[in-house]
Each structure stands twice: as structure tokens, then as C-alpha cells.
Design a protein around this motif. Structure first.
Motif, PDB file in Angstrom:
ATOM      1  N   LYS A  32      38.725  42.248  37.685  1.00 49.42           N
ATOM      2  CA  LYS A  32      38.774  43.489  38.340  1.00 49.42           C
ATOM      3  C   LYS A  32      38.899  43.052  39.890  1.00 49.42           C
ATOM      4  O   LYS A  32      39.795  43.981  40.727  1.00 49.42           O
ATOM      5  CB  LYS A  32      37.621  44.346  38.145  1.00 49.42           C
ATOM      6  N   LYS A  33      38.332  42.250  40.340  1.00 51.12           N
ATOM      7  CA  LYS A  33      38.229  41.730  41.689  1.00 51.12           C
ATOM      8  C   LYS A  33      39.973  41.445  42.114  1.00 51.12           C
ATOM      9  O   LYS A  33      40.144  41.544  43.188  1.00 51.12           O
ATOM     10  CB  LYS A  33      37.495  40.589  42.203  1.00 51.12           C
ATOM     11  N   GLY A  34      40.628  40.760  41.195  1.00 52.34           N
ATOM     12  CA  GLY A  34      41.924  40.350  41.371  1.00 52.34           C
ATOM     13  C   GLY A  34      42.935  41.408  41.169  1.00 52.34           C
ATOM     14  O   GLY A  34      44.305  41.068  41.371  1.00 52.34           O
ATOM     15  N   ARG A  70      35.217  39.928  37.554  1.00 44.73           N
ATOM     16  CA  ARG A  70      36.217  38.943  37.964  1.00 44.73           C
ATOM     17  C   ARG A  70      37.651  39.246  37.890  1.00 44.73           C
ATOM     18  O   ARG A  70      38.406  39.223  38.900  1.00 44.73           O
ATOM     19  CB  ARG A  70      36.069  37.610  37.434  1.00 44.73           C
ATOM     20  N   GLU A  77      30.849  39.888  33.181  1.00 44.33           N
ATOM     21  CA  GLU A  77      30.999  39.001  34.397  1.00 44.33           C
ATOM     22  C   GLU A  77      32.646  38.844  34.542  1.00 44.33           C
ATOM     23  O   GLU A  77      33.154  38.705  35.516  1.00 44.33           O
ATOM     24  CB  GLU A  77      30.173  37.903  34.646  1.00 44.33           C
ATOM     25  N   ALA A  78      33.229  38.501  33.249  1.00 44.49           N
ATOM     26  CA  ALA A  78      34.636  38.073  33.362  1.00 44.49           C
ATOM     27  C   ALA A  78      35.503  39.279  33.775  1.00 44.49           C
ATOM     28  O   ALA A  78      36.691  39.089  34.250  1.00 44.49           O
ATOM     29  CB  ALA A  78      35.166  37.381  31.907  1.00 44.49           C
TER      30      ALA A  78
END
Length: 139
Positions: free
Chosen positions: A46-48, A44, A40-41
Motif C-alpha cells: 500500500k505504501k508504494g 508495505r 505486513e506485506a
């Protein structure tokens, strides 16, 4: 001074170049599985990022993150291993940083004086890198 996007992309480079050990298992390489909170980290993170070459296309929620490009799994240490490279000096430009744990990451060489710019830093852990990390002047 690097902006956040440049810093994140450099961290992506480091992560993909040196790999990340974020998984656990029972000793048999086929049984090593991704830790859900770490997956999950990473998603997250990757999204940034800006990934115009789609290098992180393997980072899919449906796959075991131990099979993602740039990720390696280790069932005994779980630590990043930077194989003696220097701590990147650009970290000193992340002036809002409050917590930095580089312990047992196998960094080496001179500790960059730019870390002295981190006036908001409350915690810095460089433990477990000795004797390969050193400083020339603490003044």
C-alpha cells in the motif's frame, strides 16, 4: 511499456477486483484471522501505491486484514482465485522480475508471449492452472 507505478496500480486493481485470499482459520468464518506476515506485506504494498481516491482506507494496521476492502479470507485454500481471467501481458514489461509464482491462482486462457521478455526470471510457476492455461507457440 508500463512503468512501475502503472503496473502496481494495475495489480491493485486486480487485487481489489478479484479479492485476495490470505487468511487462515479453523473452519468457522468468524474465526478466520489475518496472517500477520501477510498483513505486513499488504501494508508495505500500500505504501508504494498512489491512492488518490483513498480506496484503501480500510487497510489499517489496527484492523483485521480479513475485513479490508478487496481482501477475502479463506481458511482452506489461502490461494488467489482469478476465476479464469488471462494472465496480464504487462507482466512481461517487468524486466527485473526474478520470481513469479502464479500457481493455483485459477488463471485461464492463452499464456501471454510477453512473459518471454523476462530475461532475469529464475523461477516461473504456473502449476495448478491446467487445463485452462495454454500456449500456441513455444518457438
Amino acid at each position: 511499456m508500463l512503468d512501475c507505478a502503472m503496473a502496481e496500480n494495475f495489480l491493485l486493481f486486480l487485487m481489489l477486483f478479484f479479492g485476495m485470499n490470505i487468511c487462515s482459520g479453523s473452519g468457522n468464518p468468524s474465526e478466520v484471522l489475518c496472517i500477520e506476515s501477510e498483513r505486513e506485506a499488504l501494508l508495505r504494498f500500500k505504501k508504494g501505491l498512489v491512492d488518490p481516491l483513498n480506496r484503501l482506507s480500510s487497510w489499517d494496521v489496527k484492523q483485521d486484514c480479513c475485513k479490508w476492502v478487496g481482501i477475502s479470507c479463506d481458511n482452506s485454500t489461502g490461494n488467489n482465485d482469478f476465476e479464469g481471467v488471462r494472465i496480464p501481458s504487462f507482466l512481461g514489461s517487468m524486466v527485473s522480475l526474478r520470481y513469479l509464482d502464479l500457481s493455483y491462482s485459477s488463471f485461464g486462457g492463452l499464456i501471454p508471449h510477453e512473459l518471454g521478455n523476462l530475461s532475469n526470471l529464475n523461477h516461473l510457476d504456473l502449476g495448478g492452472n491446467y487445463p485452462s492455461l495454454y500456449t500456441e507457440n513455444l518457438g
